[in-house]
Design an enzyme around this catalytic site. Structure first.
Site, PDB file in Angstrom:
ATOM      1  N   ASP A  13       3.460 -85.447 -29.121  1.00  0.00           N
ATOM      2  CA  ASP A  13       2.334 -84.751 -28.485  1.00  0.00           C
ATOM      3  C   ASP A  13       2.713 -84.044 -27.188  1.00  0.00           C
ATOM      4  O   ASP A  13       1.894 -83.925 -26.272  1.00  0.00           O
ATOM      5  CB  ASP A  13       1.173 -85.730 -28.222  1.00  0.00           C
ATOM      6  N   LYS A  16       4.493 -79.354 -28.780  1.00  0.00           N
ATOM      7  CA  LYS A  16       5.474 -78.638 -29.619  1.00  0.00           C
ATOM      8  C   LYS A  16       4.804 -77.509 -30.409  1.00  0.00           C
ATOM      9  O   LYS A  16       5.356 -76.427 -30.538  1.00  0.00           O
ATOM     10  CB  LYS A  16       6.134 -79.616 -30.611  1.00  0.00           C
ATOM     11  N   ASN A  38       1.546 -87.599 -40.048  1.00  0.00           N
ATOM     12  CA  ASN A  38       1.344 -88.332 -38.785  1.00  0.00           C
ATOM     13  C   ASN A  38       1.365 -87.328 -37.643  1.00  0.00           C
ATOM     14  O   ASN A  38       0.840 -87.583 -36.567  1.00  0.00           O
ATOM     15  CB  ASN A  38       2.418 -89.425 -38.586  1.00  0.00           C
ATOM     16  N   GLY A  40       0.364 -83.986 -35.525  1.00  0.00           N
ATOM     17  CA  GLY A  40      -0.810 -83.145 -35.291  1.00  0.00           C
ATOM     18  C   GLY A  40      -0.388 -82.125 -34.252  1.00  0.00           C
ATOM     19  O   GLY A  40      -0.181 -82.476 -33.098  1.00  0.00           O
ATOM     20  N   HIS A  41      -0.165 -80.891 -34.681  1.00  0.00           N
ATOM     21  CA  HIS A  41       0.348 -79.849 -33.788  1.00  0.00           C
ATOM     22  C   HIS A  41      -0.749 -78.821 -33.534  1.00  0.00           C
ATOM     23  O   HIS A  41      -1.223 -78.170 -34.467  1.00  0.00           O
ATOM     24  CB  HIS A  41       1.592 -79.192 -34.399  1.00  0.00           C
ATOM     25  N   GLN A 225       6.836 -85.553 -33.988  1.00  0.00           N
ATOM     26  CA  GLN A 225       6.978 -86.764 -33.171  1.00  0.00           C
ATOM     27  C   GLN A 225       7.872 -86.472 -31.949  1.00  0.00           C
ATOM     28  O   GLN A 225       7.899 -85.337 -31.499  1.00  0.00           O
ATOM     29  CB  GLN A 225       7.529 -87.941 -33.987  1.00  0.00           C
TER      30      GLN A 225
HETATM   31  P1  GDP Z   1       2.331 -81.639 -30.399  1.00  0.00           P
HETATM   32  O1  GDP Z   1       2.068 -82.750 -31.342  1.00  0.00           O
HETATM   33  O2  GDP Z   1       3.607 -81.825 -29.630  1.00  0.00           O
HETATM   34  O3  GDP Z   1       2.255 -80.283 -31.028  1.00  0.00           O
HETATM   35  O4  GDP Z   1       1.168 -81.696 -29.308  1.00  0.00           O
HETATM   36  P2  GDP Z   1      -0.405 -81.896 -29.603  1.00  0.00           P
HETATM   37  O5  GDP Z   1      -0.946 -80.653 -30.186  1.00  0.00           O
HETATM   38  O6  GDP Z   1      -0.635 -83.175 -30.347  1.00  0.00           O
HETATM   39  O7  GDP Z   1      -0.942 -82.172 -28.149  1.00  0.00           O
HETATM   40  C1  GDP Z   1      -0.767 -81.254 -27.125  1.00  0.00           C
HETATM   41  C2  GDP Z   1      -2.151 -80.881 -26.569  1.00  0.00           C
HETATM   42  O8  GDP Z   1      -1.986 -80.163 -25.351  1.00  0.00           O
HETATM   43  C3  GDP Z   1      -2.917 -79.935 -27.473  1.00  0.00           C
HETATM   44  O9  GDP Z   1      -4.289 -80.172 -27.279  1.00  0.00           O
HETATM   45  C4  GDP Z   1      -2.544 -78.555 -26.950  1.00  0.00           C
HETATM   46  O10 GDP Z   1      -3.539 -77.562 -27.227  1.00  0.00           O
HETATM   47  C5  GDP Z   1      -2.454 -78.818 -25.481  1.00  0.00           C
HETATM   48  N1  GDP Z   1      -1.474 -78.012 -24.732  1.00  0.00           N
HETATM   49  C6  GDP Z   1      -0.241 -77.577 -25.116  1.00  0.00           C
HETATM   50  N2  GDP Z   1       0.385 -76.973 -24.088  1.00  0.00           N
HETATM   51  C7  GDP Z   1      -0.475 -77.013 -23.035  1.00  0.00           C
HETATM   52  C8  GDP Z   1      -0.396 -76.576 -21.658  1.00  0.00           C
HETATM   53  O11 GDP Z   1       0.611 -76.055 -21.187  1.00  0.00           O
HETATM   54  N3  GDP Z   1      -1.491 -76.848 -20.873  1.00  0.00           N
HETATM   55  C9  GDP Z   1      -2.622 -77.468 -21.354  1.00  0.00           C
HETATM   56  N4  GDP Z   1      -3.629 -77.690 -20.514  1.00  0.00           N
HETATM   57  N5  GDP Z   1      -2.723 -77.880 -22.627  1.00  0.00           N
HETATM   58  C10 GDP Z   1      -1.663 -77.669 -23.448  1.00  0.00           C
HETATM   59  P1  IMO Z   2       3.349 -85.272 -33.177  1.00  0.00           P
HETATM   60  O1  IMO Z   2       4.246 -84.510 -34.144  1.00  0.00           O
HETATM   61  C1  IMO Z   2       2.395 -89.027 -31.204  1.00  0.00           C
HETATM   62  C2  IMO Z   2       3.211 -92.714 -33.436  1.00  0.00           C
HETATM   63  C3  IMO Z   2       2.018 -93.524 -33.885  1.00  0.00           C
HETATM   64  C4  IMO Z   2       2.617 -94.920 -33.817  1.00  0.00           C
HETATM   65  C5  IMO Z   2       4.034 -94.698 -34.304  1.00  0.00           C
HETATM   66  C6  IMO Z   2       4.257 -95.006 -35.787  1.00  0.00           C
HETATM   67  O2  IMO Z   2       1.936 -84.803 -33.190  1.00  0.00           O
HETATM   68  O3  IMO Z   2       3.971 -85.328 -31.837  1.00  0.00           O
HETATM   69  P2  IMO Z   2       3.584 -93.737 -38.022  1.00  0.00           P
HETATM   70  O4  IMO Z   2       2.245 -93.359 -38.576  1.00  0.00           O
HETATM   71  O5  IMO Z   2       4.497 -92.571 -37.808  1.00  0.00           O
HETATM   72  O6  IMO Z   2       4.245 -94.837 -38.798  1.00  0.00           O
HETATM   73  O7  IMO Z   2       3.254 -94.367 -36.560  1.00  0.00           O
HETATM   74  O8  IMO Z   2       4.330 -93.338 -34.058  1.00  0.00           O
HETATM   75  N1  IMO Z   2       3.202 -91.287 -33.864  1.00  0.00           N
HETATM   76  C7  IMO Z   2       2.938 -90.268 -33.050  1.00  0.00           C
HETATM   77  N2  IMO Z   2       2.572 -90.253 -31.753  1.00  0.00           N
HETATM   78  N3  IMO Z   2       2.590 -87.868 -31.859  1.00  0.00           N
HETATM   79  C8  IMO Z   2       2.989 -87.870 -33.155  1.00  0.00           C
HETATM   80  O9  IMO Z   2       3.313 -86.752 -33.822  1.00  0.00           O
HETATM   81  C9  IMO Z   2       3.145 -89.111 -33.820  1.00  0.00           C
HETATM   82  N4  IMO Z   2       3.491 -89.461 -35.071  1.00  0.00           N
HETATM   83  C10 IMO Z   2       3.549 -90.806 -35.086  1.00  0.00           C
HETATM   84  O10 IMO Z   2       0.929 -93.354 -33.013  1.00  0.00           O
HETATM   85  O11 IMO Z   2       2.675 -95.341 -32.477  1.00  0.00           O
HETATM   86 MG    MG Z   3       0.571 -84.122 -31.809  1.00  0.00          MG
END
Ligand code: GDP
Ligand code: IMO
Ligand code: MG
Length: 432
Positions: A13, A16, A38, A40-41, A225
């Site tokens: 998270d 990416k 697992n 969520g981008h 991840q």
């Molecule tokens: P990922 O799994 O690495 O793709 O990240 P996620 O999408 O799960 O979580 C990142 C969160 O931060 C999402 O809600 C994005 O929309 C948000 N986000 C990404 N870059 C930025 C940033 O530079 N500033 C802010 N405020 N939010 C961001």
């Molecule tokens: P992105 O790509 C954050 C965490 C789960 C748990 C552990 C194992 O959005 O960054 P699993 O279901 O993979 O067996 O769970 O890994 N986890 C993540 N945490 N971002 C993710 O993906 C994750 N994918 C798995 O919360 O702690």
């Molecule tokens: Mg994510």
């Protein structure tokens, strides 16, 4: 033309998805190589949010190809649902711009049932998985009883494999977990229906990538991840079941290491973690709450509240080493606005000694005391910054400290969730 890998450096998270979406402009292909739904981008374009779980994050760009590599574990029902949702949003998606590797392993209903039953049985010691069946699917892959996308093209063999696997899984589910058994015919019928729809998407992704590279195209590899969730290098057992590190691109997409030119490590300006496990710089006070609220730190997959803490450069140094990072993308710098003082963990103290790498044992990690450097914060809203000079001096000092300590230059800085809310310092694709 060059090929770039984007990986997470923390516990996932990091942002990416946004970085991938932004860089897709400069590439021809976007390829997922590990993990499953697992992930969520989140992509935000013109104020509209899209969350990709299995479909690569290049999908919003017209005329780019999105590939799901063999290292990804794919829940076909989730993939079809995601394709449908994207179509409903008016996004062009079909076999012409999305391929699924024939060698990708499929998540089956019994994988999800086992994942959930195990977590329930573990009680307070649970890993906090996403419950999507990721671990049990990778176990079957290593155990050589997995069902792959290619099996959707041979229904007789698919049926046999489901029946054979269920003999073992049903014993495990009913005898060990006292859970309900599963019906092979129902699973076969469901997968047979999905096979009909997915068939045109199934391809040899490794060959597709090779042909693209040979015709001068660029590839962007999308990590899921983060490095500290890596099954080998993360905070085991509180990890996922794949290798999110950059080296995993080769095995998970079917490409040689000589084809990777630049590795971008995505670093959130602070640290978050979903699920259980150690977190040395966790903030269980109002500063943690401030960051959690301002950063809207809720899981993009499960909606769980993310734990928040200070930036931990011991973790990032591990990630520099484990991934061979060429540049860092710092995200969510805007979230830190308004904090009077900021802390960066530069080392840990363990048994009276300073250490600068994460210990493998959880007990030792729990004993680590973070050594912080304190830096001044800033009040300004920085979301309109587009050049480094637009940032307040204190924000620039924060970034400079990260570069000094890690020894890695910055390529991209995120100042908001929107695609354009970015300071681009270096184009990672220029490097070949
Ligand atoms: P990922 O799994 O690495 O793709 O990240 P996620 O999408 O799960 O979580 C990142 C969160 O931060 C999402 O809600 C994005 O929309 C948000 N986000 C990404 N870059 C930025 C940033 O530079 N500033 C802010 N405020 N939010 C961001
Ligand atoms: P992105 O790509 C954050 C965490 C789960 C748990 C552990 C194992 O959005 O960054 P699993 O279901 O993979 O067996 O769970 O890994 N986890 C993540 N945490 N971002 C993710 O993906 C994750 N994918 C798995 O919360 O702690
Ligand atoms: Mg994510």
């Amino acid at each position: 033309m060059s090929n770039v890998v984007v990986v997470g450096t923390q516990w996932g998270d990091e942002g990416k998805g946004k970085v991938i979406d932004l860089l897709t402009d400069r590439t021809d292909y976007v390829v997922r190589f590990q993990g499953g739904n697992n992930a969520g981008h989140t992509l935000v374009v013109n104020g509209e949010q899209t969350i990709c779980h299995l479909v690569p994050s290049g999908i919003l760009h017209k005329d780019k190809k999105n590939l799901i590599g063999n290292g990804v574990v794919v829940d076909p029902a989730v993939l079809l649902e995601e394709i449908d949702q994207l179509k409903k949003k008016g996004i062009a998606i079909g076999p012409e711009n999305l391929s699924l590797s024939e060698k990708a392993h499929l998540i089956m209903p019994y994988h999800k049932a086992i994942d959930l039953a195990r977590e329930k049985a573990k009680g307070k010691d649970k890993i906090g998985t996403t419950g999507r069946g990721i671990g049990p699917c990778y176990e079957d892959k290593a155990g050589r009883i997995g069902i792959r996308a290619i099996d959707l093209l041979d229904l007789d063999s698919l049926k046999e494999k489901i029946e054979s696997n269920l003999r073992e899984k049903n014993f495990y589910l009913t005898e060990f977990f006292k859970a309900a058994p599963m019906e092979p015919k129902a699973i076969f019928d469901e997968y047979k229906n999905m096979a009909g729809i997915l068939q045109p998407y199934i391809s040899n992704v490794s060959v597709e990538i090779d042909q693209a590279i040979n015709s001068g195209k660029s590839i962007l590899f999308e990590g899921a991840q983060g490095t500290h969730l890596d099954v080998d290098h993360g905070t085991y057992p509180f990890v996922t079941s794949s290798n999110p590190v950059s080296g995993s691109v080769c095995a998970g997409a079917g490409v040689g290491p000589d084809k990777l030119h630049h590795i971008v490590g995505v670093v959130k300006a602070y640290t978050t973690r979903v699920g259980s496990g150690p977190f040395p710089t966790e903030l269980e006070d109002e500063t943690g709450e401030y960051i959690q609220e301002r950063g809207a730190e809720f899981g993009a997959t499960t909606g769980r509240r993310r734990r928040c803490g200070w930036l931990d450069l011991v973790m990032i140094r591990d990630s520099v080493r484990l991934n061979g990072l060429n540049s860092l993308s710092i995200t969510k710098l805007d979230v830190l606005s308004g904090l009077k003082k900021l802390k960066i963990c530069v080392e840990y103290e363990l048994e009276g000694k300073r250490i600068d790498a994460t210990p493998a044992g959880l007990k030792r990690l729990a004993q680590c005391i973070p050594i912080y450097e304190e830096l001044p914060g800033w009040d300004d809203d920085i979301s309109s910054a587009r050049r480094i000079d637009d940032l307040p001096t204190e924000a620039r000092s924060y970034l400079t400290r990260i570069v000094d300590i890690t020894g890695i230059p910055l390529s991209i800085i995120g100042v908001g969730s929107g695609r354009e809310e970015t300071v681009l310092l270096e184009n990672p694709f220029q490097d070949a």
